[in-house]
Enzyme design. Sequence first.
Site, PDB file in Angstrom:
ATOM      1  CG  HIS A 171       4.192   3.389   3.139  1.00  0.00           C
ATOM      2  ND1 HIS A 171       4.052   2.008   1.946  1.00  0.00           N
ATOM      3  CD2 HIS A 171       5.454   3.085   3.767  1.00  0.00           C
ATOM      4  CE1 HIS A 171       4.627   1.579   2.749  1.00  0.00           C
ATOM      5  NE2 HIS A 171       5.724   1.913   3.514  1.00  0.00           N
ATOM      6  CG  HIS A 191      -2.108   0.866   1.243  1.00  0.00           C
ATOM      7  ND1 HIS A 191      -3.041   0.929   1.258  1.00  0.00           N
ATOM      8  CD2 HIS A 191      -2.210   2.510   0.842  1.00  0.00           C
ATOM      9  CE1 HIS A 191      -3.936   1.799   1.028  1.00  0.00           C
ATOM     10  NE2 HIS A 191      -2.897   2.943   1.288  1.00  0.00           N
TER      11      HIS A 191
END
Length: 111
Positions: free
Chosen positions: A100, A98
């Site tokens: 980030h 994800h």
Amino acid sequence: MTDCLFCKIAAGDIPSNKVYEDENFFAFHDIHPKSPIHVLVIPKLHLQSLADATEQDTALLGLMMDRVRHIADAELKLGVGYRVVINVREGGGQEVDHIHVHILGGKKLPF
């Protein structure tokens, strides 16, 4: 994405030490800090990595950088300076799929 660790953190399903939240982004302290201040900024919308971003993600990525600046300056008070890191895919050190941004600060960082 229901099995994504960071999606669960942003949704409040997994506890975190939250620093900032708005309708698009969530920021929290890293559980394995690499500097005195180590905060992760994630979009609430699941995007696997920077390598998976398309032209349609340009606005989100630009807004994410603006939020990184805001969090570093206003929330963390890192006016003396900080480092911003995005690890891309496993070979680049990305551990969670994800996107980030790491905000690192609180001391003079080596090169």
